[in-house]
Design a protein around this motif. Structure first.
Motif, PDB file in Angstrom:
ATOM      1  N   SER A   1       8.487   5.874   7.688  1.00 47.73           N
ATOM      2  CA  SER A   1       9.180   7.086   7.246  1.00 47.73           C
ATOM      3  C   SER A   1       8.602   8.352   7.865  1.00 47.73           C
ATOM      4  O   SER A   1       9.334   9.203   8.359  1.00 47.73           O
ATOM      5  N   CYS A   2       7.263   8.491   7.828  1.00 44.54           N
ATOM      6  CA  CYS A   2       6.652   9.745   8.285  1.00 44.54           C
ATOM      7  C   CYS A   2       5.647   9.560   9.421  1.00 44.54           C
ATOM      8  O   CYS A   2       5.080  10.533   9.900  1.00 44.54           O
ATOM      9  N   HIS A   3       5.403   8.318   9.809  1.00 43.52           N
ATOM     10  CA  HIS A   3       4.508   7.967  10.918  1.00 43.52           C
ATOM     11  C   HIS A   3       3.030   8.230  10.632  1.00 43.52           C
ATOM     12  O   HIS A   3       2.212   8.251  11.550  1.00 43.52           O
ATOM     13  N   ALA A   4       2.693   8.448   9.364  1.00 43.25           N
ATOM     14  CA  ALA A   4       1.286   8.598   8.980  1.00 43.25           C
ATOM     15  C   ALA A   4       0.597   7.241   9.081  1.00 43.25           C
ATOM     16  O   ALA A   4       1.249   6.197   9.099  1.00 43.25           O
ATOM     17  N   TYR A   5      -0.706   7.258   9.141  1.00 48.31           N
ATOM     18  CA  TYR A   5      -1.452   6.010   9.246  1.00 48.31           C
ATOM     19  C   TYR A   5      -2.581   5.898   8.222  1.00 48.31           C
ATOM     20  O   TYR A   5      -3.461   5.060   8.329  1.00 48.31           O
ATOM     21  N   LYS A   6      -2.535   6.738   7.198  1.00 51.91           N
ATOM     22  CA  LYS A   6      -3.526   6.671   6.123  1.00 51.91           C
ATOM     23  C   LYS A   6      -2.825   6.162   4.857  1.00 51.91           C
ATOM     24  O   LYS A   6      -1.792   6.699   4.464  1.00 51.91           O
TER      25      LYS A   6
ATOM     26  N   SER B   1       5.604   6.681   0.401  1.00 52.03           N
ATOM     27  CA  SER B   1       6.374   5.438   0.535  1.00 52.03           C
ATOM     28  C   SER B   1       5.467   4.247   0.269  1.00 52.03           C
ATOM     29  O   SER B   1       4.253   4.302   0.513  1.00 52.03           O
ATOM     30  N   ILE B   2       6.056   3.175  -0.199  1.00 54.95           N
ATOM     31  CA  ILE B   2       5.318   1.929  -0.378  1.00 54.95           C
ATOM     32  C   ILE B   2       5.707   1.017   0.773  1.00 54.95           C
ATOM     33  O   ILE B   2       6.895   0.805   1.035  1.00 54.95           O
ATOM     34  N   VAL B   3       4.686   0.493   1.460  1.00 49.36           N
ATOM     35  CA  VAL B   3       4.898  -0.387   2.601  1.00 49.36           C
ATOM     36  C   VAL B   3       4.059  -1.645   2.426  1.00 49.36           C
ATOM     37  O   VAL B   3       3.163  -1.689   1.587  1.00 49.36           O
ATOM     38  N   THR B   4       4.326  -2.657   3.223  1.00 47.36           N
ATOM     39  CA  THR B   4       3.535  -3.883   3.152  1.00 47.36           C
ATOM     40  C   THR B   4       2.163  -3.642   3.764  1.00 47.36           C
ATOM     41  O   THR B   4       1.983  -2.746   4.591  1.00 47.36           O
ATOM     42  N   VAL B   5       1.190  -4.446   3.371  1.00 46.21           N
ATOM     43  CA  VAL B   5      -0.183  -4.260   3.846  1.00 46.21           C
ATOM     44  C   VAL B   5      -0.299  -4.429   5.358  1.00 46.21           C
ATOM     45  O   VAL B   5      -1.194  -3.858   5.962  1.00 46.21           O
ATOM     46  N   ARG B   6       0.583  -5.156   5.971  1.00 50.30           N
ATOM     47  CA  ARG B   6       0.482  -5.371   7.420  1.00 50.30           C
ATOM     48  C   ARG B   6       1.012  -4.184   8.234  1.00 50.30           C
ATOM     49  O   ARG B   6       0.862  -4.147   9.451  1.00 50.30           O
ATOM     50  N   THR B   7       1.602  -3.194   7.575  1.00 52.01           N
ATOM     51  CA  THR B   7       2.117  -2.012   8.257  1.00 52.01           C
ATOM     52  C   THR B   7       0.952  -1.143   8.736  1.00 52.01           C
ATOM     53  O   THR B   7       0.017  -0.888   7.984  1.00 52.01           O
TER      54      THR B   7
ATOM     55  N   LYS C   1       0.852  -1.178   0.000  1.00 50.65           N
ATOM     56  CA  LYS C   1       0.000   0.000   0.000  1.00 50.65           C
ATOM     57  C   LYS C   1       0.892   1.233   0.000  1.00 50.65           C
ATOM     58  O   LYS C   1       2.079   1.160   0.328  1.00 50.65           O
ATOM     59  N   VAL C   2       0.314   2.373  -0.394  1.00 46.17           N
ATOM     60  CA  VAL C   2       1.061   3.622  -0.527  1.00 46.17           C
ATOM     61  C   VAL C   2       0.683   4.553   0.617  1.00 46.17           C
ATOM     62  O   VAL C   2      -0.501   4.798   0.866  1.00 46.17           O
ATOM     63  N   CYS C   3       1.694   5.081   1.295  1.00 50.23           N
ATOM     64  CA  CYS C   3       1.454   6.039   2.370  1.00 50.23           C
ATOM     65  C   CYS C   3       0.952   7.345   1.777  1.00 50.23           C
ATOM     66  O   CYS C   3       1.556   7.893   0.853  1.00 50.23           O
TER      67      CYS C   3
ATOM     68  N   ALA D   1       1.566   1.927  10.658  1.00 47.31           N
ATOM     69  CA  ALA D   1       2.024   3.321  10.612  1.00 47.31           C
ATOM     70  C   ALA D   1       3.265   3.374   9.733  1.00 47.31           C
ATOM     71  O   ALA D   1       4.123   2.491   9.799  1.00 47.31           O
ATOM     72  N   CYS D   2       3.364   4.383   8.902  1.00 49.05           N
ATOM     73  CA  CYS D   2       4.489   4.512   7.986  1.00 49.05           C
ATOM     74  C   CYS D   2       5.791   4.672   8.771  1.00 49.05           C
ATOM     75  O   CYS D   2       5.888   5.548   9.636  1.00 49.05           O
TER      76      CYS D   2
END
Length: 78
Positions: free
Chosen positions: A44-49, A33-39, A26-28, A41-42
Motif C-alpha cells: 500500500s505505502c511501500h514502507a518496510y518497517k 495495513s496488515i500484511v503476511t509475515v513474508r512481505t 504483521k502491521v505496517c 515492503a508494504c
C-alpha cells in the motif's frame, strides 16, 4: 461493486482469520495495513518497517474490521 453490508461481512471474516493466526501477519508502521509475515515492503505505502507483535496485530485487525474500507484495491478499478 459489493454492497456496504457485504463489504463489512468480508472485513469481519478477514479480521477473524487474522486473529486466529496473528503470528502469520504483521502491521505496517507506515499506513497500518496488515500484511503476511513474508512481505518485505508494504504493497500500500511501500514502507518496510513492521510491528510483528501478536497484540498489535490483533488490535489492528479489530480496528480495521470496525471501520469502513478506505483503500483503493485493484478490484475497485475493474
Amino acid at each position: 461493486m459489493s454492497s456496504p453490508s457485504e463489504s463489512h461481512r468480508e472485513r469481519l471474516k478477514q479480521a477473524q482469520k487474522i486473529m486466529e493466526q496473528p503470528s502469520d501477519y504483521k502491521v505496517c508502521e507506515g499506513c497500518g495495513s496488515i500484511v503476511t509475515v513474508r512481505t518485505t515492503a508494504c504493497p500500500s505505502c511501500h514502507a518496510y518497517k513492521f510491528d510483528e507483535t501478536e497484540p498489535r496485530v490483533v488490535a489492528q485487525a479489530k480496528a480495521l474490521a470496525k471501520r469502513q474500507a478506505n483503500s483503493v484495491l485493484s478490484s475497485d478499478l475493474a
